[in-house]
Write a protein that holds these residues in place. Structure first.
Motif, PDB file in Angstrom:
ATOM      1  N   VAL A   1       0.846  -1.189   0.000  1.00  0.00           N
ATOM      2  CA  VAL A   1       0.000   0.000   0.000  1.00  0.00           C
ATOM      3  C   VAL A   1       0.883   1.242   0.000  1.00  0.00           C
ATOM      4  O   VAL A   1       1.766   1.386   0.848  1.00  0.00           O
ATOM      5  CB  VAL A   1      -0.931   0.007   1.225  1.00  0.00           C
ATOM      6  CG1 VAL A   1      -1.835   1.232   1.208  1.00  0.00           C
ATOM      7  CG2 VAL A   1      -1.764  -1.273   1.259  1.00  0.00           C
ATOM      8  N   VAL A   2       0.652   2.130  -0.950  1.00  0.00           N
ATOM      9  CA  VAL A   2       1.443   3.361  -1.078  1.00  0.00           C
ATOM     10  C   VAL A   2       0.488   4.529  -1.268  1.00  0.00           C
ATOM     11  O   VAL A   2      -0.419   4.470  -2.096  1.00  0.00           O
ATOM     12  CB  VAL A   2       2.409   3.283  -2.275  1.00  0.00           C
ATOM     13  CG1 VAL A   2       3.167   4.604  -2.445  1.00  0.00           C
ATOM     14  CG2 VAL A   2       3.385   2.126  -2.105  1.00  0.00           C
ATOM     15  N   ASP A   3       0.688   5.599  -0.503  1.00  0.00           N
ATOM     16  CA  ASP A   3      -0.115   6.812  -0.625  1.00  0.00           C
ATOM     17  C   ASP A   3       0.763   7.957  -1.125  1.00  0.00           C
ATOM     18  O   ASP A   3       1.673   8.408  -0.416  1.00  0.00           O
ATOM     19  CB  ASP A   3      -0.728   7.201   0.723  1.00  0.00           C
ATOM     20  CG  ASP A   3      -1.962   6.385   1.055  1.00  0.00           C
ATOM     21  OD1 ASP A   3      -2.450   5.655   0.170  1.00  0.00           O
ATOM     22  OD2 ASP A   3      -2.438   6.461   2.212  1.00  0.00           O
ATOM     23  N   ALA A   4       0.508   8.412  -2.343  1.00  0.00           N
ATOM     24  CA  ALA A   4       1.186   9.588  -2.895  1.00  0.00           C
ATOM     25  C   ALA A   4       0.249  10.765  -2.698  1.00  0.00           C
ATOM     26  O   ALA A   4      -0.509  11.149  -3.599  1.00  0.00           O
ATOM     27  CB  ALA A   4       1.521   9.376  -4.359  1.00  0.00           C
ATOM     28  N   VAL A   5       0.268  11.327  -1.507  1.00  0.00           N
ATOM     29  CA  VAL A   5      -0.673  12.374  -1.113  1.00  0.00           C
ATOM     30  C   VAL A   5       0.096  13.555  -0.532  1.00  0.00           C
ATOM     31  O   VAL A   5       1.310  13.493  -0.328  1.00  0.00           O
ATOM     32  CB  VAL A   5      -1.695  11.834  -0.091  1.00  0.00           C
ATOM     33  CG1 VAL A   5      -2.562  10.737  -0.727  1.00  0.00           C
ATOM     34  CG2 VAL A   5      -0.995  11.291   1.159  1.00  0.00           C
ATOM     35  N   GLU A   6      -0.633  14.621  -0.253  1.00  0.00           N
ATOM     36  CA  GLU A   6      -0.008  15.831   0.264  1.00  0.00           C
ATOM     37  C   GLU A   6       0.466  15.656   1.703  1.00  0.00           C
ATOM     38  O   GLU A   6      -0.092  14.847   2.468  1.00  0.00           O
ATOM     39  CB  GLU A   6      -0.997  16.992   0.176  1.00  0.00           C
ATOM     40  CG  GLU A   6      -1.369  17.344  -1.259  1.00  0.00           C
ATOM     41  CD  GLU A   6      -2.676  18.121  -1.339  1.00  0.00           C
ATOM     42  OE1 GLU A   6      -2.606  19.348  -1.515  1.00  0.00           O
ATOM     43  OE2 GLU A   6      -3.741  17.495  -1.232  1.00  0.00           O
TER      44      GLU A   6
ATOM     45  N   PRO B   1      -4.026  20.708 -15.832  1.00  0.00           N
ATOM     46  CA  PRO B   1      -3.891  20.012 -14.545  1.00  0.00           C
ATOM     47  C   PRO B   1      -3.901  18.497 -14.667  1.00  0.00           C
ATOM     48  O   PRO B   1      -3.236  17.801 -13.894  1.00  0.00           O
ATOM     49  CB  PRO B   1      -5.090  20.520 -13.733  1.00  0.00           C
ATOM     50  CG  PRO B   1      -6.027  21.108 -14.722  1.00  0.00           C
ATOM     51  CD  PRO B   1      -5.202  21.615 -15.844  1.00  0.00           C
ATOM     52  N   GLU B   2      -4.642  17.937 -15.654  1.00  0.00           N
ATOM     53  CA  GLU B   2      -4.664  16.481 -15.784  1.00  0.00           C
ATOM     54  C   GLU B   2      -3.297  15.938 -16.215  1.00  0.00           C
ATOM     55  O   GLU B   2      -2.926  14.805 -15.866  1.00  0.00           O
ATOM     56  CB  GLU B   2      -5.758  16.035 -16.759  1.00  0.00           C
ATOM     57  CG  GLU B   2      -5.458  16.222 -18.237  1.00  0.00           C
ATOM     58  CD  GLU B   2      -5.683  17.647 -18.730  1.00  0.00           C
ATOM     59  OE1 GLU B   2      -5.672  17.855 -19.965  1.00  0.00           O
ATOM     60  OE2 GLU B   2      -5.890  18.555 -17.888  1.00  0.00           O
ATOM     61  N   LEU B   3      -2.533  16.754 -16.951  1.00  0.00           N
ATOM     62  CA  LEU B   3      -1.204  16.316 -17.366  1.00  0.00           C
ATOM     63  C   LEU B   3      -0.202  16.454 -16.221  1.00  0.00           C
ATOM     64  O   LEU B   3       0.727  15.646 -16.109  1.00  0.00           O
ATOM     65  CB  LEU B   3      -0.739  17.104 -18.589  1.00  0.00           C
ATOM     66  CG  LEU B   3      -1.607  16.930 -19.842  1.00  0.00           C
ATOM     67  CD1 LEU B   3      -1.023  17.705 -21.017  1.00  0.00           C
ATOM     68  CD2 LEU B   3      -1.785  15.458 -20.201  1.00  0.00           C
TER      69      LEU B   3
ATOM     70  N   GLU C   1      -5.990  18.825  -1.876  1.00  0.00           N
ATOM     71  CA  GLU C   1      -6.502  19.927  -1.061  1.00  0.00           C
ATOM     72  C   GLU C   1      -5.922  21.262  -1.512  1.00  0.00           C
ATOM     73  O   GLU C   1      -6.555  22.302  -1.388  1.00  0.00           O
ATOM     74  CB  GLU C   1      -6.179  19.679   0.414  1.00  0.00           C
ATOM     75  CG  GLU C   1      -6.871  18.444   0.987  1.00  0.00           C
ATOM     76  CD  GLU C   1      -6.551  18.233   2.458  1.00  0.00           C
ATOM     77  OE1 GLU C   1      -5.899  19.135   3.059  1.00  0.00           O
ATOM     78  OE2 GLU C   1      -6.939  17.195   3.003  1.00  0.00           O
ATOM     79  N   ARG C   2      -4.705  21.234  -2.033  1.00  0.00           N
ATOM     80  CA  ARG C   2      -4.032  22.457  -2.486  1.00  0.00           C
ATOM     81  C   ARG C   2      -3.557  22.239  -3.918  1.00  0.00           C
ATOM     82  O   ARG C   2      -2.775  21.315  -4.182  1.00  0.00           O
ATOM     83  CB  ARG C   2      -2.837  22.799  -1.580  1.00  0.00           C
ATOM     84  CG  ARG C   2      -3.219  23.045  -0.132  1.00  0.00           C
ATOM     85  CD  ARG C   2      -1.992  23.309   0.727  1.00  0.00           C
ATOM     86  NE  ARG C   2      -1.082  22.162   0.756  1.00  0.00           N
ATOM     87  CZ  ARG C   2      -1.245  21.115   1.543  1.00  0.00           C
ATOM     88  NH1 ARG C   2      -2.291  21.044   2.369  1.00  0.00           N
ATOM     89  NH2 ARG C   2      -0.371  20.114   1.521  1.00  0.00           N
ATOM     90  N   ASP C   3      -3.990  23.108  -4.816  1.00  0.00           N
ATOM     91  CA  ASP C   3      -3.541  23.000  -6.205  1.00  0.00           C
ATOM     92  C   ASP C   3      -2.075  23.398  -6.313  1.00  0.00           C
ATOM     93  O   ASP C   3      -1.579  24.244  -5.566  1.00  0.00           O
ATOM     94  CB  ASP C   3      -4.359  23.928  -7.111  1.00  0.00           C
ATOM     95  CG  ASP C   3      -5.790  23.454  -7.269  1.00  0.00           C
ATOM     96  OD1 ASP C   3      -6.084  22.316  -6.842  1.00  0.00           O
ATOM     97  OD2 ASP C   3      -6.605  24.217  -7.808  1.00  0.00           O
ATOM     98  N   ILE C   4      -1.392  22.766  -7.252  1.00  0.00           N
ATOM     99  CA  ILE C   4      -0.031  23.182  -7.556  1.00  0.00           C
ATOM    100  C   ILE C   4      -0.080  24.559  -8.202  1.00  0.00           C
ATOM    101  O   ILE C   4      -0.933  24.837  -9.045  1.00  0.00           O
ATOM    102  CB  ILE C   4       0.628  22.176  -8.514  1.00  0.00           C
ATOM    103  CG1 ILE C   4       0.773  20.822  -7.818  1.00  0.00           C
ATOM    104  CG2 ILE C   4       1.993  22.673  -8.999  1.00  0.00           C
ATOM    105  CD1 ILE C   4       1.242  19.718  -8.731  1.00  0.00           C
ATOM    106  N   GLU C   5       0.828  25.436  -7.786  1.00  0.00           N
ATOM    107  CA  GLU C   5       0.841  26.794  -8.334  1.00  0.00           C
ATOM    108  C   GLU C   5       1.066  26.758  -9.837  1.00  0.00           C
ATOM    109  O   GLU C   5       1.993  26.117 -10.332  1.00  0.00           O
ATOM    110  CB  GLU C   5       1.939  27.610  -7.669  1.00  0.00           C
ATOM    111  CG  GLU C   5       1.976  29.068  -8.127  1.00  0.00           C
ATOM    112  CD  GLU C   5       3.041  29.869  -7.421  1.00  0.00           C
ATOM    113  OE1 GLU C   5       3.253  31.043  -7.814  1.00  0.00           O
ATOM    114  OE2 GLU C   5       3.676  29.337  -6.491  1.00  0.00           O
ATOM    115  N   ARG C   6       0.228  27.429 -10.568  1.00  0.00           N
ATOM    116  CA  ARG C   6       0.321  27.413 -12.026  1.00  0.00           C
ATOM    117  C   ARG C   6       1.525  28.218 -12.489  1.00  0.00           C
ATOM    118  O   ARG C   6       1.804  29.288 -11.985  1.00  0.00           O
ATOM    119  CB  ARG C   6      -0.952  27.978 -12.649  1.00  0.00           C
ATOM    120  CG  ARG C   6      -2.190  27.188 -12.247  1.00  0.00           C
ATOM    121  CD  ARG C   6      -3.416  27.652 -13.000  1.00  0.00           C
ATOM    122  NE  ARG C   6      -4.577  26.830 -12.665  1.00  0.00           N
ATOM    123  CZ  ARG C   6      -5.664  26.751 -13.410  1.00  0.00           C
ATOM    124  NH1 ARG C   6      -5.760  27.462 -14.511  1.00  0.00           N
ATOM    125  NH2 ARG C   6      -6.660  25.981 -13.045  1.00  0.00           N
ATOM    126  N   VAL C   7       2.208  27.655 -13.479  1.00  0.00           N
ATOM    127  CA  VAL C   7       3.385  28.338 -14.015  1.00  0.00           C
ATOM    128  C   VAL C   7       3.335  28.265 -15.524  1.00  0.00           C
ATOM    129  O   VAL C   7       2.703  27.398 -16.120  1.00  0.00           O
ATOM    130  CB  VAL C   7       4.701  27.689 -13.528  1.00  0.00           C
ATOM    131  CG1 VAL C   7       4.838  27.791 -12.038  1.00  0.00           C
ATOM    132  CG2 VAL C   7       4.783  26.228 -13.978  1.00  0.00           C
TER     133      VAL C   7
END
Length: 463
Positions: free
Chosen positions: A15-20, A55-57, A126-132
């Protein structure tokens, strides 16, 4: 296509969680935390998302990083091959990733590539990655073809050949850690400079060396570049020994290595179609050529590429450094194929490019440069494996014992390339025959007393 997984069970899933950071973890989950274990490069993201934020990419990059974490941090079983993973990833667009077609395409691609079992689920970020990067490199382009580009011979040779044939329009996507020349005034050269994510694993955590997930990483990166550059064609630069050799000459219980085989990239095409609606196509212009033939064709161009800075070696810099300079080992399967192919193309390289300067030496150890102090048993085993892999491929040529295995690979390849199975089988036999000629000439050039000839002489592969 269904992968042949060996001895993995869902009940034993890792079990692996790639979360914030700060998000709740499932019981017994290994934390592959975002912005900690998995990090995104601002410069890398800017070089990708130069015309708009997708964002999907970005989510797909994070998924690729999480897959890499799983693959490298969990050792394969001593009996069998497959592992079972239950991976959960935090994403921006939860509804899109929970679409049944997307999830099925993702799991099918991972299972087929790695030979493991995968169950991938998603949770809302919960937090979007800052758009660049939006619009920072907006310009008129005539992009038509994506070419993955590394420090290897194949990418340099095939890029030159495709550019000559197509009259330009190539978009080079860097697959290594070094970016393109940032001083370039042409903004085209500042796109897709490096893989825009990093997985932090120290030497104690990086316990698995088969690294089948590298195929997913590079296919995803080139597919994302194709979407962002609005290009439908991606050139796979591998020649025949690289694309077909790993599944023609498998060892022991190892699952076939499909990392650059068209059967796997067809899985990636399905994933991108389900996720983005975009149709991309991976093309294999050199799959029926030997590496030597590809190098020779590129060297014959009016403006041939330079080979001096290319690298093929599988070893890291620390293992093959000498007198303060980075070399290539010269004996791993990749180096051995390089040296064989350069000779077949009629190109001489300085012996000092390699730690193993002298392949005509009577034993493995004495072939290394005098004073090399990092000799290990593992390096010597790489020499044995490198010779046996190339000899195994040569032994397949005209072998009645191996016809059934070749026919199976031919069927898979024919289906992926949409050609007749009998045509694919004939082309594979012809490719193997030409590889055999090159390999025997290479051995002969080293002499009967060379360690290469001696290892090939006791090769276990029946002819």
């Amino acid at each position: 296509m269904t992968a042949r997984t060996y001895h993995a069970h869902r009940d034993d899933a890792i079990v692996v969680d790639a979360v914030e950071v700060g998000a709740a973890l499932r019981d017994d989950a290994a934390p592959a935390l975002l912005d900690s274990v998995i990090s995104l490069s601002t410069a890398g993201l800017e070089s990708y998302f130069y015309t708009g934020w997708r964002p999907e990419l970005v989510d797909l990059m994070v998924i690729a990083a999480a897959v890499e974490y799983c693959d490298l941090s969990v050792r394969r079983p001593s009996w069998g091959w497959a592992r079972s993973f239950d991976l959960r990833v935090a994403v921006h667009d939860l509804a899109r990733w929970e679409d049944e077609a997307v999830g099925e395409a993702l799991e099918d691609a991972l299972t087929f590539l790695t030979g493991d079992q995968w169950a991938v689920s998603f949770v809302q970020r919960e937090r979007d990655i800052e758009r660049v990067g939006q619009g920072t490199l907006g310009f008129d382009v005539r992009d038509r073809i994506i070419v993955p580009y590394s420090d290897g011979i194949d990418s340099r040779a095939v890029s030159a050949l495709v550019e000559e044939a197509e009259g330009g329009g190539l978009v080079r996507v860097r697959l290594g850690t070094k970016g393109a020349d940032r001083r370039s005034r042409d903004p085209r050269e500042r796109r897709f400079m490096s893989v825009p994510y990093h997985v932090r694993l120290d030497s104690r955590q990086r316990v698995e060396s088969t690294a089948r997930s590298r195929g997913f990483k590079f296919a995803v990166i080139t597919g994302i570049a194709a979407c962002l550059a609005n290009v439908g064609r991606i050139i796979v630069t591998e020649s025949g020994q690289g694309a077909l050799g790993p599944i023609l000459a498998t060892l022991g219980q190892a699952y076939p290595d499909y990392r650059v085989h068209p059967a796997f990239t067809r899985c990636i095409e399905k994933l991108f179609a389900a996720l983005t609606g975009k149709r991309i196509r991976y093309e294999y212009p050199r799959i029926w050529s030997t590496k030597g033939e590809t190098i020779k064709a590129a060297a014959a161009l009016a403006s041939p590429p330079s080979w001096s800075s290319t690298r093929s070696c599988w070893q890291n810099s620390r293992q093959v450094a000498f007198a303060g300079e980075r070399r290539q080992c010269g004996i791993c399967a990749a180096c051995m194929l390089r040296r064989l192919s350069m000779q077949a193309a009629g190109i001489a390289e300085p012996a000092s490019n390699y730690i193993w300067e002298d392949l005509s030496a009577s034993d493995v150890a004495s072939g290394a440069v005098a004073g090399f102090a990092l000799m290990t048993k593992a390096l010597q085993e790489h020499a044995v494996a490198g010779v046996l892999h190339l000899d195994h491929l040569a032994a397949l040529a005209g072998s009645a014992i191996h016809r059934r295995a070749i026919a199976r690979v031919a069927r898979e390849t024919a289906e992926a390339l949409s050609i007749a199975p009998e045509d694919a089988e004939a082309k594979i036999h012809d490719l193997l025959a030409r590889h055999r000629i090159e390999w025997l000439r290479f051995q002969s050039s080293l002499g009967q007393d060379s360690f290469v000839a001696k290892l090939a002489e006791v090769s276990p592969w029946p002819r």
